[in-house]
Write a protein that holds these residues in place. Structure first.
Motif, PDB file in Angstrom:
ATOM      1  N   ILE A  39     -26.876  -4.646  50.765  1.00  0.00           N
ATOM      2  CA  ILE A  39     -27.730  -5.595  51.047  1.00  0.00           C
ATOM      3  C   ILE A  39     -27.518  -6.231  52.360  1.00  0.00           C
ATOM      4  O   ILE A  39     -26.337  -6.559  52.439  1.00  0.00           O
ATOM      5  CB  ILE A  39     -27.854  -6.635  49.969  1.00  0.00           C
ATOM      6  CG1 ILE A  39     -27.978  -5.922  48.466  1.00  0.00           C
ATOM      7  CG2 ILE A  39     -28.605  -7.940  50.049  1.00  0.00           C
ATOM      8  CD1 ILE A  39     -29.300  -5.248  48.097  1.00  0.00           C
ATOM      9  N   GLU A  40     -28.140  -6.373  53.059  1.00  0.00           N
ATOM     10  CA  GLU A  40     -28.004  -7.104  54.560  1.00  0.00           C
ATOM     11  C   GLU A  40     -27.368  -8.327  54.487  1.00  0.00           C
ATOM     12  O   GLU A  40     -26.223  -8.871  54.929  1.00  0.00           O
ATOM     13  CB  GLU A  40     -29.212  -6.937  55.405  1.00  0.00           C
ATOM     14  CG  GLU A  40     -29.094  -7.123  57.078  1.00  0.00           C
ATOM     15  CD  GLU A  40     -28.568  -5.824  57.326  1.00  0.00           C
ATOM     16  OE1 GLU A  40     -28.164  -5.045  56.795  1.00  0.00           O
ATOM     17  OE2 GLU A  40     -28.281  -6.328  58.697  1.00  0.00           O
ATOM     18  N   GLN A  41     -28.408  -9.417  54.217  1.00  0.00           N
ATOM     19  CA  GLN A  41     -28.000 -10.712  53.768  1.00  0.00           C
ATOM     20  C   GLN A  41     -28.475 -11.169  52.425  1.00  0.00           C
ATOM     21  O   GLN A  41     -29.536 -10.714  51.985  1.00  0.00           O
ATOM     22  CB  GLN A  41     -28.555 -11.637  54.910  1.00  0.00           C
ATOM     23  CG  GLN A  41     -27.730 -11.249  56.284  1.00  0.00           C
ATOM     24  CD  GLN A  41     -28.612 -12.441  57.080  1.00  0.00           C
ATOM     25  OE1 GLN A  41     -29.741 -12.578  57.268  1.00  0.00           O
ATOM     26  NE2 GLN A  41     -27.753 -13.136  58.008  1.00  0.00           N
ATOM     27  N   ILE A  42     -27.659 -12.284  51.905  1.00  0.00           N
ATOM     28  CA  ILE A  42     -28.281 -12.604  50.517  1.00  0.00           C
ATOM     29  C   ILE A  42     -27.683 -13.968  50.301  1.00  0.00           C
ATOM     30  O   ILE A  42     -26.935 -14.712  50.602  1.00  0.00           O
ATOM     31  CB  ILE A  42     -27.535 -11.907  49.370  1.00  0.00           C
ATOM     32  CG1 ILE A  42     -27.710 -12.143  48.082  1.00  0.00           C
ATOM     33  CG2 ILE A  42     -25.932 -11.737  49.538  1.00  0.00           C
ATOM     34  CD1 ILE A  42     -27.430 -11.215  46.871  1.00  0.00           C
ATOM     35  N   SER A  43     -28.866 -14.605  49.985  1.00  0.00           N
ATOM     36  CA  SER A  43     -28.964 -16.283  49.735  1.00  0.00           C
ATOM     37  C   SER A  43     -29.457 -16.477  48.268  1.00  0.00           C
ATOM     38  O   SER A  43     -30.339 -16.145  47.852  1.00  0.00           O
ATOM     39  CB  SER A  43     -29.442 -16.910  50.826  1.00  0.00           C
ATOM     40  OG  SER A  43     -29.863 -18.060  50.264  1.00  0.00           O
ATOM     41  N   SER A  44     -28.658 -17.611  47.585  1.00  0.00           N
ATOM     42  CA  SER A  44     -29.209 -17.870  46.321  1.00  0.00           C
ATOM     43  C   SER A  44     -28.923 -19.470  46.598  1.00  0.00           C
ATOM     44  O   SER A  44     -27.907 -19.933  46.864  1.00  0.00           O
ATOM     45  CB  SER A  44     -28.685 -17.586  45.162  1.00  0.00           C
ATOM     46  OG  SER A  44     -29.249 -17.649  43.903  1.00  0.00           O
ATOM     47  N   TYR A  45     -30.071 -20.277  45.915  1.00  0.00           N
ATOM     48  CA  TYR A  45     -29.909 -21.693  46.190  1.00  0.00           C
ATOM     49  C   TYR A  45     -29.100 -22.378  45.367  1.00  0.00           C
ATOM     50  O   TYR A  45     -28.060 -23.332  45.960  1.00  0.00           O
ATOM     51  CB  TYR A  45     -31.316 -22.388  46.088  1.00  0.00           C
ATOM     52  CG  TYR A  45     -31.223 -23.647  46.208  1.00  0.00           C
ATOM     53  CD1 TYR A  45     -30.965 -24.343  47.141  1.00  0.00           C
ATOM     54  CD2 TYR A  45     -31.829 -24.618  45.171  1.00  0.00           C
ATOM     55  CE1 TYR A  45     -30.673 -25.684  47.457  1.00  0.00           C
ATOM     56  CE2 TYR A  45     -31.265 -26.017  45.255  1.00  0.00           C
ATOM     57  CZ  TYR A  45     -30.998 -26.548  46.470  1.00  0.00           C
ATOM     58  OH  TYR A  45     -30.694 -28.258  46.374  1.00  0.00           O
ATOM     59  N   MET A  46     -29.076 -22.060  44.050  1.00  0.00           N
ATOM     60  CA  MET A  46     -28.121 -23.019  43.274  1.00  0.00           C
ATOM     61  C   MET A  46     -27.520 -21.816  42.076  1.00  0.00           C
ATOM     62  O   MET A  46     -28.036 -21.077  41.783  1.00  0.00           O
ATOM     63  CB  MET A  46     -28.948 -24.156  42.521  1.00  0.00           C
ATOM     64  CG  MET A  46     -30.104 -23.513  41.648  1.00  0.00           C
ATOM     65  SD  MET A  46     -31.103 -24.807  40.891  1.00  0.00           S
ATOM     66  CE  MET A  46     -32.395 -23.819  40.329  1.00  0.00           C
ATOM     67  N   TYR A  47     -26.374 -22.676  41.385  1.00  0.00           N
ATOM     68  CA  TYR A  47     -25.760 -21.784  40.212  1.00  0.00           C
ATOM     69  C   TYR A  47     -26.611 -22.059  39.035  1.00  0.00           C
ATOM     70  O   TYR A  47     -27.228 -23.319  38.763  1.00  0.00           O
ATOM     71  CB  TYR A  47     -24.447 -22.570  40.086  1.00  0.00           C
ATOM     72  CG  TYR A  47     -23.335 -22.056  40.999  1.00  0.00           C
ATOM     73  CD1 TYR A  47     -22.890 -20.704  41.085  1.00  0.00           C
ATOM     74  CD2 TYR A  47     -22.950 -22.796  41.829  1.00  0.00           C
ATOM     75  CE1 TYR A  47     -21.879 -20.445  41.905  1.00  0.00           C
ATOM     76  CE2 TYR A  47     -22.188 -22.570  42.866  1.00  0.00           C
ATOM     77  CZ  TYR A  47     -21.281 -21.183  42.862  1.00  0.00           C
ATOM     78  OH  TYR A  47     -20.554 -21.024  43.587  1.00  0.00           O
ATOM     79  N   PHE A  48     -26.873 -21.034  38.263  1.00  0.00           N
ATOM     80  CA  PHE A  48     -27.893 -21.241  37.117  1.00  0.00           C
ATOM     81  C   PHE A  48     -26.758 -21.127  35.865  1.00  0.00           C
ATOM     82  O   PHE A  48     -26.081 -20.377  35.580  1.00  0.00           O
ATOM     83  CB  PHE A  48     -28.798 -19.871  36.901  1.00  0.00           C
ATOM     84  CG  PHE A  48     -29.617 -19.864  35.787  1.00  0.00           C
ATOM     85  CD1 PHE A  48     -30.863 -20.614  36.032  1.00  0.00           C
ATOM     86  CD2 PHE A  48     -29.358 -19.181  34.524  1.00  0.00           C
ATOM     87  CE1 PHE A  48     -31.649 -20.671  34.892  1.00  0.00           C
ATOM     88  CE2 PHE A  48     -30.154 -19.285  33.656  1.00  0.00           C
ATOM     89  CZ  PHE A  48     -31.404 -19.909  33.675  1.00  0.00           C
TER      90      PHE A  48
END
Ligand SMILES: [Zn+2]
Length: 230
Positions: free
Chosen positions: A61-70
């Motif tokens: 995976i090139e770049q990965i972003s996730s906004y918040m902890y679930f």
């Protein structure tokens, strides 16, 4: 009880989706207190490693972003629940705007050529009336100035179609599998896959497999939330 709460919220949409108190001017979906309980995931080396670890050994995976902890029983879960089951589709746009800020500050996903949602099964789409990641994904695509590509990647339920199952390899740990059509916009492309929550990563991995098969060169991932490993 959850069912009654859901009905209540449909008639009174201007309540905090988590604690149900009336919202005041300037508040949207969450009251100030609940909003403070949302824990954003910073974009830095440590958190990249944490998010990437879901896919180590399976896909690049090139770049990965996730906004918040679930986390269960927190405002993050209520937000996703309201988005998926209470018709509050605008939560997707609201979360995307928060992501856009990070995306612009960190120069994220700049070489992406198209944004694609993890597709919903057609039956689920009919029931819900919308894919919960559409609003989120279209805002990201617009910000990046690229196309929002739907319909080429499709979800096929393993339970509903044994015939199709025989024709495609089944992904080991997943209940669903995806198929992807060849498309000029996918050849040598850098695709940004969008989804609501990363849990085991199996769904996203399954999508990645199909995309690489039809000539996609790079894949990045952006989700609303990430379930931390205990
Ligand atoms: Zn609240």
């Amino acid at each position: 009880m959850q069912f009654l709460k859901d009905i209540f919220h449909i008639f009174f949409p201007n309540l905090c989706v988590h604690c149900s108190i009336p919202l005041v001017t300037g508040e949207k979906f969450l009251c100030l207190e609940c909003n403070h309980q949302v824990v954003p995931i910073p974009y830095d080396e440590y958190h990249q490693k944490m998010l990437q670890s879901t896919f180590y050994g399976s896909a690049v995976i090139e770049q990965i972003s996730s906004y918040m902890y679930f986390r269960k029983a927190t405002p993050s879960q209520s937000l996703i629940h309201a988005l998926k089951y209470r018709g509050q589709e605008a939560i997707g746009t609201w979360l995307a705007k928060r992501v856009v800020k990070q995306l612009q500050e960190q120069h994220l996903f700049e070489s992406v050529t198209a944004v694609m949602p993890v597709p919903l099964h057609s039956r689920r789409l009919k029931e819900r009336g919308y894919n919960q990641v559409t609003a989120f994904g279209t805002v990201l695509a617009r910000t990046l100035g690229v196309v929002y590509l739907t319909k080429v990647l499709k979800r096929v339920s393993t339970r509903s179609s044994q015939t199709i199952l025989k024709r495609f390899e089944r992904f080991s740990n997943s209940d669903t599998l995806f198929t992807c059509e060849e498309h000029a916009l996918l050849r040598d492309a850098h695709i940004l896959l969008v989804d609501d929550v990363i849990t085991t990563g199996a769904t996203l991995l399954n999508c990645c497999e199909q995309l690489y098969k039809v000539g996609v060169r790079k894949i990045s991932i952006c989700t609303m939330a990430y379930t931390p490993k205990e």
